[in-house]
Scaffold this active site. Structure first.
Site, PDB file in Angstrom:
ATOM      1  N   ASP A  72       0.764  -1.383   0.012  1.00 58.09           N
ATOM      2  CA  ASP A  72      -0.192  -0.216  -0.137  1.00 58.09           C
ATOM      3  C   ASP A  72       1.084   1.283   0.370  1.00 58.09           C
ATOM      4  OD1 ASP A  72      -1.895   2.392   0.704  1.00 58.09           O
ATOM      5  OD2 ASP A  72      -3.147   0.745   1.436  1.00 58.09           O
ATOM      6  N   ARG A  97      -0.282  14.784  13.105  1.00 52.40           N
ATOM      7  CA  ARG A  97       0.848  14.648  12.096  1.00 52.40           C
ATOM      8  C   ARG A  97       0.819  16.179  11.462  1.00 52.40           C
ATOM      9  NH1 ARG A  97      -2.293  10.037   8.745  1.00 52.40           N
ATOM     10  NH2 ARG A  97      -3.312  11.967   7.775  1.00 52.40           N
TER      11      ARG A  97
HETATM   12  C1  LIG Z   1      -5.599   7.362   3.119  1.00 50.44           C
HETATM   13  C2  LIG Z   1      -5.566   5.378   2.889  1.00 50.44           C
HETATM   14  C3  LIG Z   1      -6.398   5.002   2.343  1.00 50.44           C
HETATM   15  C4  LIG Z   1      -7.664   5.186   1.902  1.00 50.44           C
HETATM   16  O1  LIG Z   1      -8.527   4.458   1.382  1.00 50.44           O
HETATM   17  P1  LIG Z   1      -9.386   5.113   0.270  1.00 50.44           P
HETATM   18  O2  LIG Z   1     -10.306   3.272  -0.647  1.00 50.44           O
HETATM   19  O3  LIG Z   1      -9.101   6.183  -0.269  1.00 50.44           O
HETATM   20  O4  LIG Z   1     -10.185   5.060   1.032  1.00 50.44           O
HETATM   21  C5  LIG Z   1      -5.681   3.412   2.069  1.00 50.44           C
HETATM   22  N1  LIG Z   1      -4.861   2.728   2.759  1.00 50.44           N
HETATM   23  C6  LIG Z   1      -3.795   3.848   3.535  1.00 50.44           C
HETATM   24  C7  LIG Z   1      -2.862   2.888   3.539  1.00 50.44           C
HETATM   25  C8  LIG Z   1      -4.244   5.266   3.470  1.00 50.44           C
HETATM   26  O5  LIG Z   1      -3.259   5.346   4.058  1.00 50.44           O
END
Ligand SMILES: *Cc1c(COP(=O)(O)O)cnc(C)c1O
Length: 419
Positions: free
Chosen positions: A210, A384
């Site tokens: 991610d 943050r």
């Molecule tokens: C911001 C974030 C998301 C957000 O997911 P959405 O489907 O866009 O709401 C997911 N994983 C991480 C690690 C994030 O920081």
């Protein structure tokens, strides 16, 4: 006359020698804004994006109407995806698409990966960590329930993150998939992606990174690191706008092997055949499901252009200087008030934001928002400070940190009944 604060002098000098400083004027001004410390959660719009979207509405949409799909829009998830891959992911063309939200793409890729690794049935575990972003944990929990798999949790230190040693200790012949964040959303810890990927591969597992908090601020080399899968947001450092669609990366040799679970017409081999049965397209198209969100994917191109111009290494260098400055001011101003740094001091382990902990930070954040100083707050007690290198200056960081200091001081006085 009193001498100027040495930290303010430093900030002004750093701005003068900043090779990215000219990009700041490309961002749309915001009334009453003193310091924006949340570009890692929702980036700011550029003037170019305002013009691009206006042009799209009046010329492309109004002018071309449905002809626009054939002429250009059908290809945009791939052309913008390839550009994003080249500029910020270290990904050769044909491996990146712009698609749904991060949550949905994470679901699609993780489900495809565990099904592909199931094989004879022995690989029944997904490795993840306790401090990953909630959506990642929830999605994987859902997939585990759906497919009869087990979650294997790594207990991550919330002030740092997951280490290669921790991953090595839990992966094995039962592991189907490892899912981790490259930069931890709370602490800003930068994981050793290449080393962890190798450890997972040695155990026979696939890896899904991610990249939400790293893309556009930290260099990523997906091809070189031999990563299998990745997803990430475009509304954070890439300034794509609220809810702009996420990207997905699937290494080229895996694309034919994976079947994603949301079989929609846009991922079918022949989109307009409208046949009785689904057959997945070759290549990245099979990871699409429904009609791509075209308007939402326009703005990110203006940020990709800036990064392309100076290179992601220059962005990273400024990011490290900004976070170093925020840490210096934390030590100097906030530590004496009882706050602690909840992010790595080692630049090699630090992403683009810094978290400072103190029990009063929820109240401090609320007070700061009233004054045009905009950090965000993450439970249990973290303020943050996101420092987006294209839109944030050193002087802005100085003024924002001074406001944090003053607001924390005020909260402490109020709490002691002396204020
Ligand atoms: C911001 C974030 C998301 C957000 O997911 P959405 O489907 O866009 O709401 C997911 N994983 C991480 C690690 C994030 O920081």
């Amino acid at each position: 006359m009193t001498a100027p604060d040495p930290f303010l002098s430093y900030a002004r000098r750093a701005d003068r020698s900043d090779g990215l400083a000219h990009f700041r004027s490309r961002f749309v001004p915001s009334d009453g804004l003193v310091a924006y410390f949340d570009g890692n959660s929702l980036g700011r719009p550029t003037e170019q994006s305002v013009e691009r979207i206006q042009r799209f509405l009046t010329q492309a949409w109004a002018g071309r109407l449905i002809r626009g799909w054939d002429e250009e829009w059908m290809q945009l998830p791939f052309t913008i995806g390839d550009r994003l891959g080249g500029v910020v992911l270290g990904a050769a063309p044909g491996q990146t698409i712009i698609g749904d939200s991060t949550t949905v793409l994470l679901y699609k890729l993780a489900r495809a990966a565990v099904d592909a690794r199931r094989g004879s049935g022995a690989r029944t575990e997904i490795v993840l960590d306790t401090d990953n972003f909630p959506t990642d944990r929830y999605v994987l929990d859902g997939i585990a329930a759906e497919r009869g798999l087990m979650l294997r949790w790594i207990e991550a230190d919330p002030a740092s993150g997951v280490t290669p040693e921790q991953v090595a200790a839990v992966v094995g012949e039962k592991t189907a998939l490892v899912v981790l964040s490259h930069v931890a959303y709370r602490s800003g810890f930068l994981a050793e992606a290449q080393a962890i990927t190798r450890i997972a591969h040695d155990a026979g597992a696939l890896v899904l990174w991610d990249l939400c908090h790293s893309v556009g601020s930290v260099p990523v080399e997906l091809d070189r690191w031999e990563v299998d899968l990745a997803v990430g947001c475009t509304y954070k450092y890439l300034n794509g706008g609220p809810g702009s669609p996420a990207f997905a990366y699937v290494r080229s040799d895996l694309q034919q092997v994976l079947r994603q679970p949301i079989q929609g017409w846009m991922g079918a081999a022949d989109v307009f055949a409208m046949g009785p049965e689904y057959a997945p397209a070759d290549g990245m198209r099979r990871f699409l499901s429904g009609t791509p969100p075209i308007v939402g994917m326009l703005a990110m191109q203006d940020t990709l252009e800036m990064i392309e111009d100076r290179g992601i290494e220059a962005v990273r260098a400024k990011s490290l200087e900004l976070t170093e400055f925020a840490i210096t001011l934390t030590d100097e101003w906030l530590a004496p008030l009882g706050a602690t740094l909840a992010s790595p001091r080692d630049p090699a382990s630090r992403g683009g934001h810094v978290t400072v902990s103190h029990p009063a930070m929820r109240a401090v954040t609320a007070a700061l928002w009233e004054q045009g100083v905009i950090p965000d707050y993450r439970d249990p007690d973290g303020l943050r400070i996101g420092l987006s290198p294209l839109s944030t200056s050193f002087e802005e960081t100085y003024h924002g940190m001074a406001a944090v200091r003053d607001a924390l001081r005020t909260e402490l006085l109020n709490a002691s009944g002396l204020g």
